[in-house]
Design an enzyme around this catalytic site. Structure first.
Site, PDB file in Angstrom:
ATOM      1  N   CYS A   2       0.863  -1.176   0.000  1.00  0.00           N
ATOM      2  CA  CYS A   2       0.000   0.000   0.000  1.00  0.00           C
ATOM      3  C   CYS A   2       0.896   1.222   0.000  1.00  0.00           C
ATOM      4  CB  CYS A   2      -0.926   0.008   1.214  1.00  0.00           C
ATOM      5  SG  CYS A   2      -2.012   1.456   1.286  1.00  0.00           S
ATOM      6  N   GLU A 114      -3.384   1.071  -6.804  1.00  0.00           N
ATOM      7  CA  GLU A 114      -2.304   0.150  -7.133  1.00  0.00           C
ATOM      8  C   GLU A 114      -2.083   0.201  -8.638  1.00  0.00           C
ATOM      9  OE1 GLU A 114       0.619  -1.050  -6.424  1.00  0.00           O
ATOM     10  OE2 GLU A 114      -0.292  -1.852  -4.602  1.00  0.00           O
TER      11      GLU A 114
END
Length: 271
Positions: A2, A114
């Site tokens: 993350c 992402e």
């Protein structure tokens, strides 16, 4: 992993969702659609209130810096690199094990970003080797629009170069716990893929479902083996993902337009 996420919910909304008992209006953060390491973020935690007569844990909404600095660190420089803690080893790594046992939190988000990488690039990344620039960004979020409750850790660090009364004498920092990305089909996926979270990236933030919130935040739970049971991935089929503008790749860009769903990858990018 993350490395970026979005957090736009108001503290009043978070207070209702997480049953917050205490938060300070002066710690209110502006909506942030491109949260990056070293930024201040909201964290939900259970901790006694300083100077209170009653020492019971109180559910609080606090403002922390993203990038954990261990209490024993001589300087805070390494915090920017410690934004993620792997669920498989968080109980044993020196930088995280004390926080895992006693200082756990929830980092609320709308979802996380992402970037899709090709197979060869991903193989190099998993081996810890340098890879080429990332490609198309995707936004990943709960399919039902609920809050994305990321499992996190927080830690206190004392800057010994400053006097006790200095407002920056104490740093409170945090890290997101990550796990292997789901290989089951997304609840809602783009027509031409990716079809699973693992198609996007091999890692993802560990999302805690509401039934685990109280146990995760409870500071009286300190047994590592019991706590590791809470690190199990959530049930499959809860997430969706969609392509967003490559503007999110620049940390200076910040606005609701970053969350706009594109019909497909931007020109010049690949899935």
């Amino acid at each position: 992993m993350c490395g970026r996420y979005a957090s736009s919910r108001r503290p009043e909304d978070l207070a209702g969702i997480f049953e917050i008992e205490k938060w300070e209006p002066e710690e209110t953060l502006e909506p942030d659609y491109n949260v990056a390491p070293t930024k201040e973020v909201y964290a939900v935690l259970d901790r006694p209130v300083r100077d209170a007569d009653e020492k019971r844990p109180v559910r609080q909404l606090r403002k922390l810096k993203w990038g954990l600095v261990p209490s024993w660190s001589k300087t805070p420089e390494g915090g920017a690199r410690m934004i993620n803690a792997r669920s498989e080893t968080v109980h044993e790594k020196p930088s995280y094990r004390r926080a895992f046992a006693a200082r756990r939190c929830i980092l609320p988000a709308d979802g996380y970003y992402e970037w899709v990488t090709g197979k060869q690039e991903r193989d190099l990344e998993e081996e810890g080797k340098k890879k080429r620039p990332r490609k198309q960004p995707y936004f990943v979020l709960p399919a039902d629009g609920s809050v994305f409750a990321m499992a996190g850790l927080y830690e206190f660090w004392r800057d010994k170069t400053l006097p006790d009364e200095h407002p920056q004498a104490w740093w409170v920092t945090c890290s997101v716990i990550t796990t292997e990305a789901e290989q089951t089909p997304l609840a809602v996926a783009p027509a031409d893929g990716p079809y699973t979270l693992s198609d996007i990236h091999p890692r993802m933030p560990l999302m805690l479902t509401p039934d685990r919130w109280d146990s995760w935040l409870d500071p009286s739970r300190t047994d590592p083996d019991e706590l590791r049971e809470l690190l199990a991935p959530p049930p499959p089929g809860l997430m969706r993902a969609y392509p967003v503008t490559t503007a999110v790749s620049n940390v200076r860009n910040n606005g609701a337009e970053l969350l706009k769903e594109l019909e497909g990858p931007e020109e010049g990018t690949l899935f």
